[in-house]
Design an enzyme around this catalytic site. Sequence first.
Site, mmCIF file in Angstrom:
data_model
loop_
_atom_site.group_PDB
_atom_site.id
_atom_site.type_symbol
_atom_site.label_atom_id
_atom_site.label_comp_id
_atom_site.label_asym_id
_atom_site.label_seq_id
_atom_site.Cartn_x
_atom_site.Cartn_y
_atom_site.Cartn_z
ATOM 1 N N PHE A 97 0.916 -0.886 -0.103
ATOM 2 C CA PHE A 97 0.282 -0.223 -0.149
ATOM 3 C C PHE A 97 0.864 1.666 -0.214
ATOM 4 O O PHE A 97 1.698 1.205 0.890
ATOM 5 C CB PHE A 97 -0.550 0.086 1.301
ATOM 6 C CG PHE A 97 -1.615 1.028 1.278
ATOM 7 C CD1 PHE A 97 -3.351 1.453 0.267
ATOM 8 C CD2 PHE A 97 -1.220 2.030 2.097
ATOM 9 C CE1 PHE A 97 -3.614 2.411 -0.188
ATOM 10 C CE2 PHE A 97 -2.223 3.910 1.969
ATOM 11 C CZ PHE A 97 -3.283 3.446 0.713
ATOM 12 N N ASP A 105 9.238 3.116 2.234
ATOM 13 C CA ASP A 105 8.220 3.979 2.526
ATOM 14 C C ASP A 105 7.916 3.712 3.908
ATOM 15 O O ASP A 105 7.540 2.445 4.369
ATOM 16 C CB ASP A 105 7.179 2.879 1.422
ATOM 17 C CG ASP A 105 5.716 3.896 1.582
ATOM 18 O OD1 ASP A 105 5.526 4.343 2.438
ATOM 19 O OD2 ASP A 105 5.120 3.158 1.345
ATOM 20 N N LYS A 111 2.681 10.843 7.271
ATOM 21 C CA LYS A 111 1.526 10.543 8.564
ATOM 22 C C LYS A 111 2.071 11.358 9.765
ATOM 23 O O LYS A 111 1.852 12.700 9.615
ATOM 24 C CB LYS A 111 1.252 9.590 8.850
ATOM 25 C CG LYS A 111 0.643 8.466 7.673
ATOM 26 C CD LYS A 111 0.472 7.206 8.068
ATOM 27 C CE LYS A 111 -0.845 6.888 6.927
ATOM 28 N NZ LYS A 111 -0.294 6.033 5.994
#
Length: 401
Positions: free
Chosen positions: A141, A226, A255
């Site tokens: 993802f 990531d 985030k």
Amino acid sequence: MSTTENAIASAEAHSAHNYHPLPVVVATADGAWMTDVEGRRYLDMLAGYSALNFGHGNRRLIDAARAQLERVTLTSRAFHHDRFADFCTRLAELCGMEMVLPMNTGAEAVETAVKTARKWGYRVKGVPDGMAKIIVAADNFHGRTTTVISFSTDPEARADFGPYTPGFEIVPYGDLTAMRAAMTENTVAVLIEPIQGEAGVLVPPPGYLAGVRELTRERGVLFIADEIQSGLGRTGKTFACEHEGVVPDMYLLGKALGGGVVPVSAVVSSAAVLGVYRPGEHGSTFGGNPLACAVALEVIAMLNTGEYQQRAAELGDHLHHELGLLAGGGSVQAVRGRGLWAGVDIEPELGTGREISEKLMERRVLVKDTHGSTIRIAPPLVIGKEDLDWGLEQLREVLRG
Ligand SMILES: *Cc1c(COP(=O)(O)O)cnc(C)c1O
């Protein structure tokens, strides 16, 4: 209709149905707790997918944001502003790297990484124009943009959104042999999550990240980690790669970098890699804005103390110990994760992940399901141990049926 029902009905009437939220309408929040429009309190065991690592309404972050709101919020990159240099310098230091390219959302950081790796491939590695390939992992993802979903293996994320961007090779996660076999002279980068979050908090087999590092170094390929969800304290270290003593060529952050206050993302790498850019070749109106930099600078200062990483490690050990006890008991099939981050596979006959999440919500604990009967637990790192224990007790109650 109750206030809650009203709010949900009108959201359903006027917003696209690209989410299926739990039926709770949050009005205020503090630390690890959220209060809904009817005054009910819930323990937040999701923390905005790690965007809220430092908790809701964190004093230091709110104060930093408020002070910056009074000074200047946006200049665009057409001009310098007085928080920008500090932000880039401190973030590069935190990462042990040299250069930063700020963006806003995680998906934009991934897009930026793809562009950077391709440009580096053509300009530095000498890959023939238009031939660059990036290796990614199955069940990844990395976000929701058209290029990023082009290399997703999740039919829900991909179907009906083609034509897809070419230039990606998908190999099984955790499989070094497959990665080696997929590599050619035109491979410019490997892009992976050091722990696959959305896939259910999948920790790769021991030695995998170190193996990827060795292979990419040997073949002159960029290793892009990531760490948008795994990074900045969640796993008990600043970066999940550290658990294998690995330093990639590029970190993707997002985030928690925005402290749960504003969207802030960044690509962090060496001067040899990020140095490929010239003015006009990439950009973002909001990327690196003063408010974002002020909040992120406070996030970096907080991470530099090491206390949040330590807290995540200690509470994480406790969390995994408690969940491990459940895993033997017939209601939980498996538990994975690191630090204050866990994917819990519930026995399917006890319900889907969604059903378990709804039952937890009735007991005032908020989590999010992933695929099938998996739920993930990722409370803010500032959660109290008693609160964590109370949340775990609610899970045990739900599993008891
Ligand atoms: C959330 C996430 C993204 C995308 O971030 P957005 O801010 O939602 O665009 C990318 N990669 C990983 C690993 C993520 O968890």
